[in-house]
Design a protein around this motif. Sequence first.
Motif, mmCIF file in Angstrom:
data_model
loop_
_atom_site.group_PDB
_atom_site.id
_atom_site.type_symbol
_atom_site.label_atom_id
_atom_site.label_comp_id
_atom_site.label_asym_id
_atom_site.label_seq_id
_atom_site.Cartn_x
_atom_site.Cartn_y
_atom_site.Cartn_z
ATOM 1 N N THR A 576 3.361 8.607 -20.157
ATOM 2 C CA THR A 576 3.618 7.294 -19.575
ATOM 3 C C THR A 576 3.417 7.359 -18.072
ATOM 4 O OG1 THR A 576 5.973 7.833 -19.492
ATOM 5 C CG2 THR A 576 5.180 6.587 -21.406
ATOM 6 N N TRP A 577 3.549 6.210 -17.422
ATOM 7 C CA TRP A 577 3.299 6.057 -15.985
ATOM 8 C C TRP A 577 4.103 7.071 -15.180
ATOM 9 C CZ3 TRP A 577 -0.351 4.317 -13.233
ATOM 10 C CH2 TRP A 577 -0.167 3.779 -11.963
ATOM 11 N N PHE A 578 3.425 7.846 -14.349
ATOM 12 C CA PHE A 578 4.011 8.851 -13.481
ATOM 13 C C PHE A 578 4.731 9.952 -14.263
ATOM 14 C CE2 PHE A 578 2.622 6.300 -10.112
ATOM 15 C CZ PHE A 578 2.720 7.031 -8.948
ATOM 16 N N ARG A 579 4.063 10.426 -15.310
ATOM 17 C CA ARG A 579 4.493 11.606 -16.042
ATOM 18 C C ARG A 579 3.327 12.585 -16.092
ATOM 19 N NH1 ARG A 579 9.975 12.278 -17.752
ATOM 20 N NH2 ARG A 579 10.897 10.212 -17.480
ATOM 21 N N PHE A 580 3.620 13.857 -16.331
ATOM 22 C CA PHE A 580 2.558 14.856 -16.422
ATOM 23 C C PHE A 580 2.849 15.828 -17.550
ATOM 24 C CE2 PHE A 580 5.619 17.016 -13.678
ATOM 25 C CZ PHE A 580 5.549 18.339 -14.070
ATOM 26 N N ALA A 581 1.807 16.555 -17.952
ATOM 27 C CA ALA A 581 1.933 17.585 -18.978
ATOM 28 C C ALA A 581 1.092 18.778 -18.573
ATOM 29 C CB ALA A 581 1.485 17.053 -20.335
ATOM 30 N N ILE A 582 1.492 19.942 -19.028
ATOM 31 C CA ILE A 582 0.751 21.176 -18.803
ATOM 32 C C ILE A 582 0.051 21.529 -20.100
ATOM 33 C CG2 ILE A 582 0.930 23.620 -18.209
ATOM 34 C CD1 ILE A 582 3.497 22.894 -16.655
ATOM 35 N N GLY A 583 -1.259 21.646 -20.061
ATOM 36 C CA GLY A 583 -2.002 21.884 -21.286
ATOM 37 C C GLY A 583 -3.291 22.627 -21.047
ATOM 38 N N ARG A 584 -4.268 22.374 -21.904
ATOM 39 C CA ARG A 584 -5.568 23.036 -21.815
ATOM 40 C C ARG A 584 -6.664 22.073 -22.277
ATOM 41 N NH1 ARG A 584 -5.606 28.715 -21.223
ATOM 42 N NH2 ARG A 584 -3.502 29.568 -21.080
ATOM 43 N N ILE A 585 -7.871 22.444 -21.958
ATOM 44 C CA ILE A 585 -9.018 21.680 -22.426
ATOM 45 C C ILE A 585 -9.403 22.183 -23.824
ATOM 46 C CG2 ILE A 585 -11.478 21.259 -22.093
ATOM 47 C CD1 ILE A 585 -9.854 19.620 -20.211
ATOM 48 N N GLY A 586 -9.477 21.275 -24.773
ATOM 49 C CA GLY A 586 -9.931 21.616 -26.121
ATOM 50 C C GLY A 586 -8.826 22.110 -27.025
ATOM 51 N N ASP A 587 -8.395 23.351 -26.821
ATOM 52 C CA ASP A 587 -7.329 23.926 -27.642
ATOM 53 C C ASP A 587 -6.597 24.975 -26.819
ATOM 54 O OD1 ASP A 587 -8.931 26.214 -27.599
ATOM 55 O OD2 ASP A 587 -9.815 25.799 -29.569
#
Length: 783
Positions: A576-587
């Motif tokens: 949602t607005w002004f939230r972030f996540a730590i992840g990866r591209i693809g998998d």
Amino acid sequence: MTATAPSPVAPRLLLPGLLPPEPGLETYWVRPGGVTALRLDPGDELTVIDRAGRQIAEVTALAPSGTTGAALGITADAPATTLRSLASNGAGGEILKVLADAGVNPERTVAARLFGEWSPAGARETFTATEPADVFVAAPTRVMTVTDTEANPPSDLLLELRRANPRRRFEPRLPEPLAEPILDMRVDAATARGYEVKAGQYIQIIDVEGRQCSDFLAFGARQLDAGVERGLDATTTRYFMGNAYPQPGLFGKFYDQDMQPLVEVVRDTVGRHDTFGLACNPKYYEDLGYPGHVNCTENFNGQLDPYGIAPRKGWPALNLFYNTAFDDSNLLVFDEPWSRPGDYVLMRAQTDLVCASSACPDDIDPSNAWVPTDIHVRVYDAKRKFSMAISHRVTPESEAKLTKETAFGERTSKLTRQFTEYRGYWLPTSFDGHGPQAEYWACRERAAVMDLSPLRKFEVLGNDAEALLQACVTRNIRKLSHGQVVYSAMCNETGGMIDDCTVFRLGDTNFRFVGGDEYDGIWLRKQAERLGLDQVWVKDSTDQLHNIAVQGPASRDILRELIWTPPTQPAFTDLTWFRFAIGRIGDHNGIPLVVSRTGYSGELGYELWVHPKDAPALWDIVWEAGQPHGMLPLGLDALDMLRIESGLVFAGYDFCDQTDPYEAGIGFTVPLKTKEDDFVGRDALLERKAHPQRKPVGLELAGNEPAAHGDCVHVGRSQVGVITSATRSPILRKNVALCRIAVQHAEIGTEVEVGKLDGHRKRIPAQVVRFPFYDPEKLRPRA
């Protein structure tokens, strides 16, 4: 006996960067991943300072006694990892030579390790040399991963060397050559030198001791051979470049009378010169009562005579390092040059040239700070390549830094040649084959991608991290949740804005501060020291995190198939607005990144943050995914249209340290009622809010002539406001502007006039309107 008060000490002139703070003190920097070598004599005192904290230092000392470290009284029992890496990478030629001469195998060097993972900011260690020694101080680094919530980006070290036998106060230290010079000559004070340069070769003019003017002349050699004199021409150059003096970048050439380019500016570490004022001449000195004074014009005449160039009574010259300006009354004034010891201008010859450089002899006024000194000239081979750069300093005392490319520059430079210097980096202004209007519409209707890597990032870490940010920014950081971002202002004691920023909360004691100015980190550290917060570290991570913004209605559809997040993080589509996540591209095997639901366009959008080594690959993946959706690259020109329409403020235009958040239009970032904790500027903001003088408004202009930043706004004869930002709105088909205006004239519907020319000879009718101009309810970004 009568006691007498001590005589007051007279205030001393402050000349940052020119005079050492104390006699005998020399200062040096150790860059992250770099090594600085010093030669110490017995009695010399070396202090190693961990300025930002949490940065390991490796110290290796080689002395005739042969015992590593004994000359400084240190125990070298750890691998000298940075020195060893120089050997394995084939870098550091001079340092490796010193090691070889001492019979030391660089791959086996050892060091004493100072500081550590949790050393406080400003930690220092001091050593005194007991015998002559070559000392190597290194700042080892490791890659900061974007998925590390306890990131510790590498930082520089400061070395302070106090000599037992101080060297001469102003001993000139020329900068190392940029490459092997083919001409390396000194222009002694009060003289001039003529020389020839071939097409493509580089000319470096160096101010040896600082604050010394150097006039530069150049003539086309082929024309001279044909008996035609064609030299640098003021009128032609200013006509083509639109600047008083060209700077590195798109508009960086000097022309002759035939409109042919003679030289191009490649690097400039000063940024303040004069173009084509006359070089000092006999008449100037005679009129001031100094007949017979040595002067640049006659020095040039003597040097140019062998090339068949006729003498003149006064030479129009490119006056490097000469500090001139026009004051408010349009009078030409001058003062001491800005140049520091070792500052230089690097130019590239566009054709074969005959050149002449002077070390100006003027000692009767501030043009050389009253003390003429030497100039040094180096010429480099045309086969060499040098990056184009302008120098900037975050504070007057800081070391100069040259403009850099972002990690995405490898890709954007293939799409355009239209780049501008932006806060120490090169960024595209528009893209070939598209242009600002097409890029704008792509963002409004489909999607656009742009490089925002120059944003300054700082990791704020430690048990006192929350307390520091709570005391420094206007928003209530204690209410910030893990995975949340907040937009805020950061003010000084008067309520003026130092910067606007976003703050990411990565954990209980881990925050990421993202602003626009490199000074933000210095300000945060100063406040930590003032408040006595010794369990907080402010580490610059700008060069560990480069970022692109993907903005526009199609941005979610483009990215939804690209971004993978683990179960411990929100799904990308749930951000949602002004939230972030730590992840990866693809998998889970893909490029690590941080994705945030943020932007600067007024549209649905995201920002993707990766380590610079992964930037080209990220661009390629996003670009390919965006093509079916009609994605275009976005430059600064189109971004300006987007952000002004959306009422988003820009530092240096819509606010400065004289402007409070209310006057800038971001008063919503100051929750005075709900934030009980004190913060810098709170008392001043309470007063300013209670007694406002100026208010931000939107203006809609009549006709087709746009306003510009700095234009005056009038009601009758009196000026009541000033334009801060303005654009032609493609979607509204109108000229609009952001304006800071007296509160008495801020009501919607008020008729005003935007002053052009001198503000009286031409006026554009305008009306105060609701803003943001586009999507005033701000519904689209949350769609």
